[in-house]
Design an enzyme around this catalytic site. Structure first.
Site, mmCIF file in Angstrom:
data_model
loop_
_atom_site.group_PDB
_atom_site.id
_atom_site.type_symbol
_atom_site.label_atom_id
_atom_site.label_comp_id
_atom_site.label_asym_id
_atom_site.label_seq_id
_atom_site.Cartn_x
_atom_site.Cartn_y
_atom_site.Cartn_z
ATOM 1 N N CYS A 120 0.846 -1.182 0.000
ATOM 2 C CA CYS A 120 0.000 0.000 0.000
ATOM 3 C C CYS A 120 0.892 1.247 0.000
ATOM 4 O O CYS A 120 1.723 1.411 -0.898
ATOM 5 C CB CYS A 120 -0.950 -0.086 1.199
ATOM 6 N N ASP A 169 -8.190 -3.876 -8.069
ATOM 7 C CA ASP A 169 -7.834 -2.778 -7.175
ATOM 8 C C ASP A 169 -8.387 -1.462 -7.717
ATOM 9 O O ASP A 169 -7.887 -0.921 -8.701
ATOM 10 C CB ASP A 169 -6.311 -2.707 -7.064
ATOM 11 N N HIS A 196 -7.107 -4.671 -3.787
ATOM 12 C CA HIS A 196 -6.095 -3.960 -3.003
ATOM 13 C C HIS A 196 -5.959 -4.629 -1.639
ATOM 14 O O HIS A 196 -6.943 -5.047 -1.035
ATOM 15 C CB HIS A 196 -6.526 -2.497 -2.818
#
Length: 227
Positions: A120, A169, A196
């Protein structure tokens, strides 16, 4: 397996990093860069996993300059708090948090060659580290938000990079991933039928199949470049 070690950044800031040591002689070092949720149980488990594979694993708290001791969960309020802290760190004068990442790389270097892996926000910091910092031999960003933006894609990595993305994502559209891959033929780009955060088994978007394959590929990548 883990302990807290105080690192010292270039400006003298003390950074209490989580360090996991392998059972025997390290085969190299791996810096693990957190999501927007701090060095929480999941990130410590990731570091422990790399230590179990023989690496000296170092997970610096990249929120430390904004707030110390951050350990968030994955609910809506946690996400808001994490985004606020990320924003605070992003607005620090240069080099900001990158000097803390450099301190972690320097510490990991006692074990030999060093790789960096991040998730991330940590994926974005991993990409920047590959382009800007010294002492690295390889980098593996996972779904780094912003990595595929034109600004970040314009950077040039100084070390081999393997990048992992999720096809579902919503934060990182696949057309931007394809553009990034085209701009960087030297980067190994992998996309998974996942969302994600697929590496995190603490999140609803965690995907064990994608996480296992990405980890296998990353371990093989590090074994090749950190030997």
């Amino acid at each position: 397996m883990g302990e807290i070690v105080n690192l010292t950044s270039a400006d003298g800031q003390s950074i209490p990093a989580y360090v996991a040591r392998p059972a025997g002689k390290p085969r190299g070092g791996v810096v693990v860069l957190q999501e927007i949720f701090g060095v929480n149980a999941h990130i410590r488990a990731v570091a422990d996993g790399y230590a179990a594979e023989g690496y000296l694993a170092v997970a610096p708290p990249t929120f430390h300059r904004a707030k110390s001791g951050v350990e968030l969960g994955y609910g809506d309020e946690d996400k808001k708090a994490g985004f606020a802290l990320k924003t605070a760190v992003d607005t620090l004068p240069a080099p900001g948090v990158m000097q803390d990442v450099q301190a972690a790389i320097d510490y990991a270097g006692q074990a030999g060659k060093v790789g960096v892996v991040g998730y991330c926000w940590g994926g974005l910091l991993t990409w920047r580290a590959a382009c800007l910092l010294k002492g690295l031999a390889a980098a593996a960003p996972y779904y780094g938000g912003g990595v595929t933006s034109p600004e970040e894609s314009a950077r040039k990595p100084q070390v081999p990079v393997m990048a992992h993305f999720g096809e579902r994502d919503a934060w990182i559209p696949m057309d931007s991933v394809r553009a990034f891959a085209e701009a960087h033929p030297e980067v190994q780009v992998h996309a998974y039928a996942a969302d994600h955060g697929f590496n995190c088994d603490h999140r609803a978007t965690g995907d064990a199949t994608a996480a296992a394959l990405a980890r296998q590929r990353t371990l093989e990548f590090f074994a090749r470049h950190l030997a």
